[in-house]
Enzyme design. Structure first.
Site, PDB file in Angstrom:
ATOM      1  N   HIS A  65      39.255  26.454  51.020  1.00 63.58           N
ATOM      2  CA  HIS A  65      39.434  27.896  50.809  1.00 63.58           C
ATOM      3  C   HIS A  65      40.018  28.553  52.061  1.00 63.58           C
ATOM      4  CE1 HIS A  65      37.617  31.559  48.507  1.00 63.58           C
ATOM      5  NE2 HIS A  65      38.700  31.913  49.181  1.00 63.58           N
ATOM      6  N   ALA A 146      38.062  42.337  47.649  1.00 62.06           N
ATOM      7  CA  ALA A 146      39.314  42.877  48.180  1.00 62.06           C
ATOM      8  C   ALA A 146      40.514  42.555  47.296  1.00 62.06           C
ATOM      9  CB  ALA A 146      39.545  42.319  49.587  1.00 62.06           C
ATOM     10  N   ASN A 225      28.904  36.317  47.821  1.00 67.76           N
ATOM     11  CA  ASN A 225      29.941  37.328  47.987  1.00 67.76           C
ATOM     12  C   ASN A 225      30.850  37.357  46.765  1.00 67.76           C
ATOM     13  OD1 ASN A 225      29.820  38.261  51.056  1.00 67.76           O
ATOM     14  ND2 ASN A 225      29.360  36.072  50.961  1.00 67.76           N
ATOM     15  N   ARG A 233      14.446  40.155  38.331  1.00 71.23           N
ATOM     16  CA  ARG A 233      14.510  40.276  36.874  1.00 71.23           C
ATOM     17  C   ARG A 233      15.893  39.912  36.335  1.00 71.23           C
ATOM     18  NH1 ARG A 233      11.031  44.716  37.980  1.00 71.23           N
ATOM     19  NH2 ARG A 233      12.780  46.182  38.138  1.00 71.23           N
ATOM     20  N   ASP A 280      37.382  30.778  54.267  1.00 75.46           N
ATOM     21  CA  ASP A 280      37.961  31.963  53.613  1.00 75.46           C
ATOM     22  C   ASP A 280      38.804  32.732  54.636  1.00 75.46           C
ATOM     23  OD1 ASP A 280      38.580  33.694  51.552  1.00 75.46           O
ATOM     24  OD2 ASP A 280      36.707  34.811  51.634  1.00 75.46           O
ATOM     25  N   ALA A 312      37.173  41.529  53.609  1.00 76.23           N
ATOM     26  CA  ALA A 312      38.478  41.038  53.137  1.00 76.23           C
ATOM     27  C   ALA A 312      38.781  39.690  53.776  1.00 76.23           C
ATOM     28  CB  ALA A 312      39.569  42.054  53.457  1.00 76.23           C
ATOM     29  N   GLY A 313      37.960  38.695  53.481  1.00 71.06           N
ATOM     30  CA  GLY A 313      38.110  37.394  54.097  1.00 71.06           C
ATOM     31  C   GLY A 313      37.331  37.319  55.393  1.00 71.06           C
TER      32      GLY A 313
END
Length: 392
Positions: A65, A146, A225, A233, A280, A312-313
């Site tokens: 990733h 994002a 994320n 619950r 990421d 955003a990463g």
């Protein structure tokens, strides 16, 4: 008689993935394959011998990733973007990777996938490009993070077929939201193609998660994320991922995306063989704090300028991720390594040649010092990074 071009590494502490060889030796042939690993003296006649002087050898890290790094990005759509990304991550311990896309138009994704296919064929200078991770566009806008909401859409099998064709069958991993209309049908189709399917950017319930696993989902994208969180619950995607043993969970171990205490809990709940460490990493990874396009970088945290609460990463690298996991969990190196090596190799469908130091596999390995700092990176027996010596 030994073939020319072989290299013998001696006096290293070699972590193969299943064993630890104190004062070990490793023989690599001219094609970048591992010939032998031993505790004993191997034949060094007419062979290039490198003395590791007690340094640590571990399998190279596999990152499934990566969006970019050091000012370059996968969605940039050029071979230079991918080559520079591969070099940057090799300098931080990654020896092979899946470049990851983002939700975009059909034309943009086709262009990027064709470019990835070309780089796959031609090769890159650093970490080996293994194929593609298609993240989106078939995700749930409630958990888009994002991702561009204008480019999120329902699954389309015809479009996916075009994506696979444009990639020249190099798509290895797809992130999608199985609960949206057409999601399960797409899961089944991708399984038929031999593609690993990951739940991500999803708002699935416990029941929808179980159904997705029944249809063949085996992975989650940047766990905790971009997904429905855990409530007592309502287990959501986050809780159900921890419960279902069929699922491997991606982890961004930067201490920002997942709290250190939760990282430790993940290892207690799932074990290293069910956790897939990732970065990421994005375009601004490796750059100084500041503004880059639509994101702000501050103290290692990357977030949207217009939405400061939206990550955003990450600015994480794999070697830093290893250091963090060791610190957060208190586990020894050999108990943590699978998350960075053999687990992602399985998810990228390259475990037959990556992910461990074994006879017949690619000589993808790292040399570390006693504090687990990166000294050098080797891809298929070739040194692609070496730490610069500091002035005395």
């Amino acid at each position: 008689m030994q073939a020319q071009g072989m290299t013998l590494y001696v006096n290293g502490k070699i972590y193969t993935g299943s064993d630890i060889y104190e004062n070990g030796q490793m023989l690599v042939d001219e094609d970048g394959k591992i010939i032998d690993i031993s505790h004993e003296q191997l034949n060094s006649t007419n062979i290039n011998v490198i003395d590791l002087r007690g340094k640590i050898v571990v399998p190279g890290f596999v990152d499934v990733h990566i969006h970019g790094g050091n000012g370059y990005e996968v969605m940039g759509g050029t071979e230079k973007d991918l080559d520079e990304t591969s070099k940057f991550h090799a300098s931080h311990g990654t020896t092979s990777f899946l470049p990851s896309t983002a939700a975009a138009s059909n034309d943009d994704l086709i262009r990027v996938l064709k470019n990835c296919a070309a780089s796959f064929e031609n090769g890159v200078s650093g970490a080996e490009l293994l194929g593609v991770h298609l993240e989106g566009p078939y995700i749930n806008e409630k958990a888009r993070g994002a991702m561009d909401i204008e480019q999120i859409r329902l699954p389309d099998l015809t479009e996916m077929e075009r994506f696979i064709k444009a990639s020249e069958n190099t798509i290895r991993l797809v992130t999608l939201a199985p609960e949206i209309e057409g999601g399960l049908e797409l899961v089944e189709y991708l399984n038929e193609q031999g593609v690993t399917v990951s739940i991500g950017h999803s708002y699935a319930s416990y029941e929808e998660m179980k159904k997705a696993v029944e249809h063949g989902v085996r992975h989650t994208t940047h766990h905790f994320n971009g997904m429905r969180g855990l409530h007592h619950r309502d287990p959501g995607v986050a809780g159900t991922g921890l419960m279902l043993e069929e699922l491997t969970l991606e982890l961004i171990a930067d201490g920002i995306h997942v709290h250190p205490a939760v990282v430790k809990f993940m290892y207690q709940a799932k074990g290293a063989d069910k956790i897939c460490a990732i970065t990421d990493a994005v375009k601004s990874t490796g750059l100084l704090d500041g503004e880059y396009d639509d994101v702000q970088v501050m103290n290692g945290k990357i977030f949207l300028k217009e939405h400061p609460d939206t990550l955003a990463g990450s600015s994480l690298t794999m070697i830093n991720g290893l250091h963090n996991v060791l610190q957060y969990t208190g586990l020894p190196l050999e108990k943590v390594l699978p998350s960075f090596t053999i687990v992602p190799a399985k998810k990228a469908n390259v475990v037959n040649r990556k992910g461990s130091i074994e006879r017949g596999k690619d000589a993808d390995f790292l040399i570390l010092d006693e504090d687990f700092n990166l000294v050098s990176t080797f891809v298929k027996g070739k040194k692609v990074y070496e730490k610069r010596c500091q002035p005395c």
